[in-house]
Scaffold this motif. Sequence first.
Motif, PDB file in Angstrom:
ATOM      1  N   VAL A 246     -31.275 -49.874 -15.825  1.00  0.00           N
ATOM      2  CA  VAL A 246     -32.178 -50.729 -15.050  1.00  0.00           C
ATOM      3  C   VAL A 246     -33.560 -50.089 -14.960  1.00  0.00           C
ATOM      4  O   VAL A 246     -33.713 -48.874 -15.052  1.00  0.00           O
ATOM      5  CB  VAL A 246     -31.614 -50.991 -13.641  1.00  0.00           C
ATOM      6  CG1 VAL A 246     -30.257 -51.676 -13.734  1.00  0.00           C
ATOM      7  CG2 VAL A 246     -31.491 -49.707 -12.835  1.00  0.00           C
ATOM      8  N   ARG A 247     -34.547 -50.940 -14.765  1.00  0.00           N
ATOM      9  CA  ARG A 247     -35.931 -50.471 -14.677  1.00  0.00           C
ATOM     10  C   ARG A 247     -36.203 -49.856 -13.303  1.00  0.00           C
ATOM     11  O   ARG A 247     -35.768 -50.359 -12.273  1.00  0.00           O
ATOM     12  CB  ARG A 247     -36.896 -51.620 -14.924  1.00  0.00           C
ATOM     13  CG  ARG A 247     -38.361 -51.170 -15.037  1.00  0.00           C
ATOM     14  CD  ARG A 247     -39.300 -52.337 -15.307  1.00  0.00           C
ATOM     15  NE  ARG A 247     -38.960 -53.021 -16.533  1.00  0.00           N
ATOM     16  CZ  ARG A 247     -39.290 -52.599 -17.765  1.00  0.00           C
ATOM     17  NH1 ARG A 247     -39.948 -51.460 -17.905  1.00  0.00           N
ATOM     18  NH2 ARG A 247     -38.950 -53.297 -18.832  1.00  0.00           N
ATOM     19  N   SER A 248     -36.935 -48.737 -13.301  1.00  0.00           N
ATOM     20  CA  SER A 248     -37.314 -48.062 -12.066  1.00  0.00           C
ATOM     21  C   SER A 248     -38.830 -47.878 -12.032  1.00  0.00           C
ATOM     22  O   SER A 248     -39.463 -47.695 -13.073  1.00  0.00           O
ATOM     23  CB  SER A 248     -36.630 -46.692 -11.976  1.00  0.00           C
ATOM     24  OG  SER A 248     -37.171 -45.903 -10.940  1.00  0.00           O
ATOM     25  N   THR A 249     -39.401 -47.904 -10.836  1.00  0.00           N
ATOM     26  CA  THR A 249     -40.837 -47.683 -10.676  1.00  0.00           C
ATOM     27  C   THR A 249     -41.168 -46.205 -10.480  1.00  0.00           C
ATOM     28  O   THR A 249     -42.338 -45.843 -10.403  1.00  0.00           O
ATOM     29  CB  THR A 249     -41.373 -48.473  -9.469  1.00  0.00           C
ATOM     30  OG1 THR A 249     -40.605 -48.124  -8.305  1.00  0.00           O
ATOM     31  CG2 THR A 249     -41.271 -49.970  -9.723  1.00  0.00           C
ATOM     32  N   GLN A 250     -40.121 -45.365 -10.383  1.00  0.00           N
ATOM     33  CA  GLN A 250     -40.338 -43.935 -10.221  1.00  0.00           C
ATOM     34  C   GLN A 250     -40.272 -43.238 -11.574  1.00  0.00           C
ATOM     35  O   GLN A 250     -40.052 -43.868 -12.611  1.00  0.00           O
ATOM     36  CB  GLN A 250     -39.282 -43.344  -9.281  1.00  0.00           C
ATOM     37  CG  GLN A 250     -39.505 -43.697  -7.816  1.00  0.00           C
ATOM     38  CD  GLN A 250     -40.568 -42.820  -7.177  1.00  0.00           C
ATOM     39  OE1 GLN A 250     -41.364 -42.177  -7.860  1.00  0.00           O
ATOM     40  NE2 GLN A 250     -40.600 -42.794  -5.859  1.00  0.00           N
ATOM     41  N   THR A 251     -40.434 -41.921 -11.564  1.00  0.00           N
ATOM     42  CA  THR A 251     -40.353 -41.133 -12.791  1.00  0.00           C
ATOM     43  C   THR A 251     -39.345 -40.011 -12.611  1.00  0.00           C
ATOM     44  O   THR A 251     -39.125 -39.515 -11.500  1.00  0.00           O
ATOM     45  CB  THR A 251     -41.715 -40.515 -13.163  1.00  0.00           C
ATOM     46  OG1 THR A 251     -42.165 -39.665 -12.084  1.00  0.00           O
ATOM     47  CG2 THR A 251     -42.739 -41.592 -13.420  1.00  0.00           C
ATOM     48  N   GLY A 252     -38.717 -39.598 -13.725  1.00  0.00           N
ATOM     49  CA  GLY A 252     -37.824 -38.446 -13.728  1.00  0.00           C
ATOM     50  C   GLY A 252     -36.714 -38.534 -12.703  1.00  0.00           C
ATOM     51  O   GLY A 252     -36.104 -39.588 -12.492  1.00  0.00           O
ATOM     52  N   HIS A 256     -33.612 -41.669  -9.258  1.00  0.00           N
ATOM     53  CA  HIS A 256     -32.307 -41.702  -8.585  1.00  0.00           C
ATOM     54  C   HIS A 256     -32.384 -42.539  -7.304  1.00  0.00           C
ATOM     55  O   HIS A 256     -31.362 -43.032  -6.820  1.00  0.00           O
ATOM     56  CB  HIS A 256     -31.885 -40.264  -8.273  1.00  0.00           C
ATOM     57  CG  HIS A 256     -30.470 -40.125  -7.795  1.00  0.00           C
ATOM     58  ND1 HIS A 256     -29.379 -40.614  -8.482  1.00  0.00           N
ATOM     59  CD2 HIS A 256     -29.961 -39.535  -6.664  1.00  0.00           C
ATOM     60  CE1 HIS A 256     -28.275 -40.329  -7.825  1.00  0.00           C
ATOM     61  NE2 HIS A 256     -28.601 -39.678  -6.715  1.00  0.00           N
ATOM     62  N   ASP A 257     -33.573 -42.695  -6.759  1.00  0.00           N
ATOM     63  CA  ASP A 257     -33.805 -43.496  -5.553  1.00  0.00           C
ATOM     64  C   ASP A 257     -33.543 -44.971  -5.860  1.00  0.00           C
ATOM     65  O   ASP A 257     -34.287 -45.606  -6.607  1.00  0.00           O
ATOM     66  CB  ASP A 257     -35.251 -43.280  -5.088  1.00  0.00           C
ATOM     67  CG  ASP A 257     -35.604 -44.098  -3.856  1.00  0.00           C
ATOM     68  OD1 ASP A 257     -34.736 -44.832  -3.340  1.00  0.00           O
ATOM     69  OD2 ASP A 257     -36.767 -44.008  -3.410  1.00  0.00           O
TER      70      ASP A 257
END
Length: 398
Positions: A246-252, A256-257
């Motif tokens: 799934v796509r996340s707006t965070q990095t690295g 996990h959030d």
Amino acid sequence: MANILDYLIWRGDLTLAERPFNEVDNLILSELCYLDFGGIVPEPFTDAVSLREAAERYFSLHPTTDMGVLVPNTIPALLREAAASRRFGEMRLCGYRSALDTKTEIQFAALCVCCGDGCVYLAFRGTDDTIVGWKEDFNMAFMPTVPAQQQAAQYLSRAAAAFPAQVLRVGGHSKGGNLAVYASVCCTEREQNQISAVYNNDGPGLHQRWLDSDGHRRAASKIHTIVPESSVVGMLLEHEERYTVVRSTQTGLFQHDGFSWQVRCDCFEQLPSLDENGRFISRTLHTFLYALSDEQREQFVSVLYDVLTCTDAATLTELKQGGLKTASAMLRTLRALDKPTRSVILQTLKLLFKTGVLTAEDALSSPDRTKTHHLLEALSNYLESRGTKSDDDHSDLT
């Protein structure tokens, strides 16, 4: 961009009768399990309170809540929105169990959510702010079974007996996802037949022993593993089942959030595969772990835990607040290590670094690969020299 909080605003007025339970609902219930419902949600399966009632009691007991260093502080806001919604507000909560013990190295919590659609969702808590919780996670690297997994299997069996006419959904985020899979794999065939779905939201996989078991073969088709595009935690250990990216707006690591996972309508925004960073991390971690024996993993984890707990801090928040005092105590502990132990730590770090560089070389052009190889050799030689220095030479730790 939309996340699970936005989903509640958009879809919270639709009951499960109007829109069936979905993967986003699963993550919401998994995140809510991070909250301390002690004295709020009854421990017996026979008693229950609505999510709306639980929220009222929670905020009266916890007017301000700091979830810790790595657990999102947006979870209380999620509780408030869910409790106010038609979709979640009247769901019934029961069977709250929590255990935290530094001697047995266990951090465990779970609760049941009677969804009102003929199903009960068993939510297992992921790793919280406690250091012992992280130690138990690390123990998974060399132990086929950890105490929280045993507790999860027992909890599922008790829940199945308490709700014999109900269909079970089982899930969790982070370690909670691992517990959900373990419990579903190790329960009886009759209990497995009661389970409709198992959700592992970016949680580690299992020890190879369990992947080869009859229980896993029976449960595999029900396991839904969901990971962000640059997953770290979800790539640990072994996954036989396919996973959804799934796509996340965070990095690295911050992907996990679960609040960074993007939602479209009633599902996550899916991607065809892990991104390059995710594939790099997956290859590096697996190659690194396979190169270590269980004894080496155990020694590395034990020393790391001793260093983290030398200040008597019980949580990551306390470590962070300790500042220079904490750092000094940790350095003193490192200096006190005997030569063989210090050598093991340095050799393990050397292997991790070497594995990462060799994995990266696969994607480099020939000139860049040559430069990287020379850098690797230089740093490897340095680490080798630190591992062979005399016990009196601690300049590398100051």
